[in-house]
Write an enzyme that holds these catalytic residues in place. Structure first.
Site, PDB file in Angstrom:
ATOM      1  N   ARG A  24      14.614  98.857  92.180  1.00 47.85           N
ATOM      2  CA  ARG A  24      14.276  98.698  93.599  1.00 47.85           C
ATOM      3  C   ARG A  24      14.998  99.735  94.463  1.00 47.85           C
ATOM      4  O   ARG A  24      14.531 100.065  95.559  1.00 47.85           O
ATOM      5  CB  ARG A  24      14.616  97.283  94.073  1.00 47.85           C
ATOM      6  CG  ARG A  24      13.510  96.297  93.731  1.00 47.85           C
ATOM      7  CD  ARG A  24      13.834  94.923  94.257  1.00 47.85           C
ATOM      8  NE  ARG A  24      12.658  94.075  94.219  1.00 47.85           N
ATOM      9  CZ  ARG A  24      12.693  92.749  94.244  1.00 47.85           C
ATOM     10  NH1 ARG A  24      13.851  92.119  94.291  1.00 47.85           N
ATOM     11  NH2 ARG A  24      11.586  92.055  94.228  1.00 47.85           N
ATOM     12  N   GLY A  66       6.473  87.706  94.791  1.00 51.32           N
ATOM     13  CA  GLY A  66       5.850  86.853  95.808  1.00 51.32           C
ATOM     14  C   GLY A  66       4.982  87.680  96.747  1.00 51.32           C
ATOM     15  O   GLY A  66       3.865  87.272  97.108  1.00 51.32           O
TER      16      GLY A  66
HETATM   17  N1  LIG Z   1      12.160  78.232  81.702  1.00 48.34           N
HETATM   18  C1  LIG Z   1      12.947  78.757  82.638  1.00 48.34           C
HETATM   19  N2  LIG Z   1      13.914  78.027  83.217  1.00 48.34           N
HETATM   20  C2  LIG Z   1      14.727  78.549  84.160  1.00 48.34           C
HETATM   21  N3  LIG Z   1      14.628  79.821  84.607  1.00 48.34           N
HETATM   22  C3  LIG Z   1      13.670  80.598  84.073  1.00 48.34           C
HETATM   23  C4  LIG Z   1      12.788  80.106  83.062  1.00 48.34           C
HETATM   24  N4  LIG Z   1      11.951  81.107  82.737  1.00 48.34           N
HETATM   25  C5  LIG Z   1      12.296  82.172  83.486  1.00 48.34           C
HETATM   26  N5  LIG Z   1      13.340  81.894  84.286  1.00 48.34           N
HETATM   27  C6  LIG Z   1      14.053  82.795  85.221  1.00 48.34           C
HETATM   28  O1  LIG Z   1      13.176  83.271  86.211  1.00 48.34           O
HETATM   29  C7  LIG Z   1      13.834  84.335  86.871  1.00 48.34           C
HETATM   30  C8  LIG Z   1      12.840  85.236  87.541  1.00 48.34           C
HETATM   31  O2  LIG Z   1      12.014  84.465  88.405  1.00 48.34           O
HETATM   32  P1  LIG Z   1      11.312  85.055  89.716  1.00 48.34           P
HETATM   33  O3  LIG Z   1      12.346  85.477  90.698  1.00 48.34           O
HETATM   34  O4  LIG Z   1      10.322  84.024  90.130  1.00 48.34           O
HETATM   35  O5  LIG Z   1      10.546  86.346  89.152  1.00 48.34           O
HETATM   36  P2  LIG Z   1      10.220  87.737  89.886  1.00 48.34           P
HETATM   37  O6  LIG Z   1      11.514  88.266  90.483  1.00 48.34           O
HETATM   38  O7  LIG Z   1       9.691  88.617  88.805  1.00 48.34           O
HETATM   39  O8  LIG Z   1       9.213  87.424  90.936  1.00 48.34           O
HETATM   40  C9  LIG Z   1      14.654  85.023  85.790  1.00 48.34           C
HETATM   41  O9  LIG Z   1      15.976  85.171  86.248  1.00 48.34           O
HETATM   42  C10 LIG Z   1      14.572  84.077  84.582  1.00 48.34           C
HETATM   43  O10 LIG Z   1      15.817  83.843  83.952  1.00 48.34           O
HETATM   44  O1  LIG Z   2      13.086  89.240  94.891  1.00 50.90           O
HETATM   45  C1  LIG Z   2      12.198  89.145  95.732  1.00 50.90           C
HETATM   46  O2  LIG Z   2      11.009  88.575  95.481  1.00 50.90           O
HETATM   47  P1  LIG Z   2      10.346  88.328  94.006  1.00 50.90           P
HETATM   48  O3  LIG Z   2      11.343  87.559  93.149  1.00 50.90           O
HETATM   49  O4  LIG Z   2       9.139  87.498  94.327  1.00 50.90           O
HETATM   50  O5  LIG Z   2       9.994  89.663  93.422  1.00 50.90           O
HETATM   51  C2  LIG Z   2      12.338  89.712  97.123  1.00 50.90           C
HETATM   52  O6  LIG Z   2      13.549  90.450  97.263  1.00 50.90           O
HETATM   53  C3  LIG Z   2      12.264  88.590  98.165  1.00 50.90           C
HETATM   54  O7  LIG Z   2      13.352  87.713  97.985  1.00 50.90           O
HETATM   55  P2  LIG Z   2      13.213  86.164  98.449  1.00 50.90           P
HETATM   56  O8  LIG Z   2      12.201  85.504  97.524  1.00 50.90           O
HETATM   57  O9  LIG Z   2      14.595  85.599  98.312  1.00 50.90           O
HETATM   58  O10 LIG Z   2      12.717  86.173  99.885  1.00 50.90           O
END
Ligand SMILES: Nc1ncnc2c1ncn2[C@@H]1O[C@H](COP(=O)(O)OP(=O)(O)O)[C@@H](O)[C@H]1O
Ligand SMILES: O=C(OP(=O)(O)O)[C@H](O)COP(=O)(O)O
Length: 403
Positions: free
Chosen positions: A37, A384
């Site tokens: 990022r 998101g």
């Molecule tokens: N079954 C699970 N239980 C708890 N945490 C999980 C599980 N599967 C994945 N995760 C966690 O989800 C996190 C990422 O989620 P999220 O922030 O929603 O994704 P992104 O940043 O790609 O949008 C990772 O840190 C991972 O460890």
């Molecule tokens: O990590 C982010 O979003 P993402 O986990 O959906 O990729 C962005 O930095 C937004 O963070 P937030 O979901 O705490 O508002």
């Protein structure tokens, strides 16, 4: 939407330019584990530096509770930005206080300052327009021009994303322009089957987008922390797994509507479980057990999809025309729970589909698990944000740049 190209044509020499970036990088013990990022905002910062702007870079990191918390300091990100730029970057230990003003006042044309985590201030994320506006006024006092380039946060109606651009001449940076350009294609002509894979931990945020996806995608694969609310909605017990209990009725509706709409909804058939969350610091062996998805013991937590599910999901991705994937399939930060995420990443690479991976952790997972990021169609810095964009929603941070 005016872009940074127009700003550069107008000239920025000596102007204070506020760049709202998304430097919300994964950290382990204060060390950045993936700097994607930060690298993503370099084109914008570099051009502004070359054009002689006084560049102020601002971001949130994590979810602190509206007050300073050293665990969420942006200092490591500021240091990494300096290394990547190959020049010193000033760091202000507050966001709109005397340190921030001193740092900005001390900038010469072509220099860069990073201010401390925007979310150390309650006004940044407040739902109250006045409180957010007051904080935006304080941010506006630091700068002459606003450049929005934090794509990962454009779905947040936050002061620095939504209210600040209304107070300054505003432009989209290169990252936002690129992200929107690619994601727009997924809202127009999508090659089918269109498969969406969802996982991760921000379950309540992301459950909301399924509503729209049921009218757009041909197939939905659910993994990660998201899966357990679906398994519960199917009547299975999920032990101590991540569960959004209040969303179970809504998820039952989704399951019904998927049937009505002819959307193939694919859930895990087996999962890796353990009595405790793994130690991500020591990475000590977690010794998980594999159980059927409908037989999770009461004292166990599901932490990755199991081997049968890996094969199933790979087969459901093999004939895709387009894939959008957000959210790791398991706690990939620990090697014992990384196989599900690896299998889905590999399946994307093996399929002929146009593949988009979105999300801070999903993008980090792909890179830290050793995949070549250039082999994917697009890696979006926002999870998101990209999901809500694909939903067709008006995103506050993009609307603010358009007005
Ligand atoms: N079954 C699970 N239980 C708890 N945490 C999980 C599980 N599967 C994945 N995760 C966690 O989800 C996190 C990422 O989620 P999220 O922030 O929603 O994704 P992104 O940043 O790609 O949008 C990772 O840190 C991972 O460890
Ligand atoms: O990590 C982010 O979003 P993402 O986990 O959906 O990729 C962005 O930095 C937004 O963070 P937030 O979901 O705490 O508002």
């Amino acid at each position: 939407m005016k872009t940074i190209r127009e700003l550069l044509a107008e000239g920025v020499e000596g102007k204070r330019v506020f760049v709202r970036a998304d430097l919300n990088v994964p950290l382990a013990d204060g060390t950045i584990t993936d700097d994607g990022r930060i690298r993503a905002v370099l084109p914008t910062v570099t051009k502004l530096v070359e054009a002689g702007a006084k560049v102020i870079v601002a971001s949130h990191l994590g979810r602190p509770k509206g007050a300073p918390d050293p665990v969420f300091s942006l200092l490591p990100a500021a240091e990494r930005l300096g290394e990547l730029l190959g020049k010193p970057v000033a760091f202000a230990q507050d966001t709109v206080g005397p340190a921030a003003h001193d740092a900005v006042d001390g900038l010469e044309p072509g220099q860069v300052a990073v201010i401390e985590n925007l979310r150390f201030n309650a006004g940044e994320t407040s739902k109250d327009d006045t409180e957010r506006g007051e904080f935006a006024d304080k941010l506006a006092a630091l700068a002459d021009v606003y450049v929005g380039d934090g794509f990962g946060a454009v779905h947040r109606k936050h002061a620095s994303v939504f209210d600040l651009p209304a107070r300054l001449p505003h432009y989209a940076g290169y990252l936002i322009a690129t992200e929107v350009g690619v994601l727009k294609k997924l809202t127009e002509d999508v090659k089918r089957p269109y498969v969406v894979a969802l996982g991760g931990a921000k379950v309540s945020d992301k459950l909301a987008v399924i509503d729209q996806l049921l009218g757009k995608a041909d197939r939905l694969l659910i993994g990660g922390g998201m899966a357990y609310t679906f398994l519960k909605a199917q009547g299975h017990e999920v032990g101590i797994s991540l569960l959004q209990e209040d969303q179970v009725p809504k998820v039952k509706e989704y399951i019904e509507r998927a049937k009505e709409n002819g959307v193939e909804l694919v859930l895990p058939v087996d999962v890796l479980v353990s009595t405790e969350f793994p130690d991500l610091k020591t990475k000590a062996p977690a010794n998980p057990t594999t159980v059927a998805a409908d037989a999770i013991p009461a004292d166990q937590e599901g932490l990755d999809i199991g081997p049968e599910t890996r094969k199933l999901y790979a087969s459901k991705l093999a004939d895709a025309g387009t894939v959008f994937w957000n959210g790791p399939m398991g706690v990939f930060e620990h090697p014992d729970y990384a196989e599900g995420t690896k299998a889905v990443a590999q399946a994307l690479l093996d399929s002929p589909a146009f593949t988009v991976v979105g999300g801070g952790d999903s993008a980090a997972a792909v890179r830290t698990l050793g995949f070549d990021e250039n082999a994917f169609g697009h890696i979006s810095t926002g999870g998101g944000a990209s999901l809500e964009y694909l939903e067709g929603k008006t995103l506050p941070g993009l609307a603010a740049l358009e007005n």
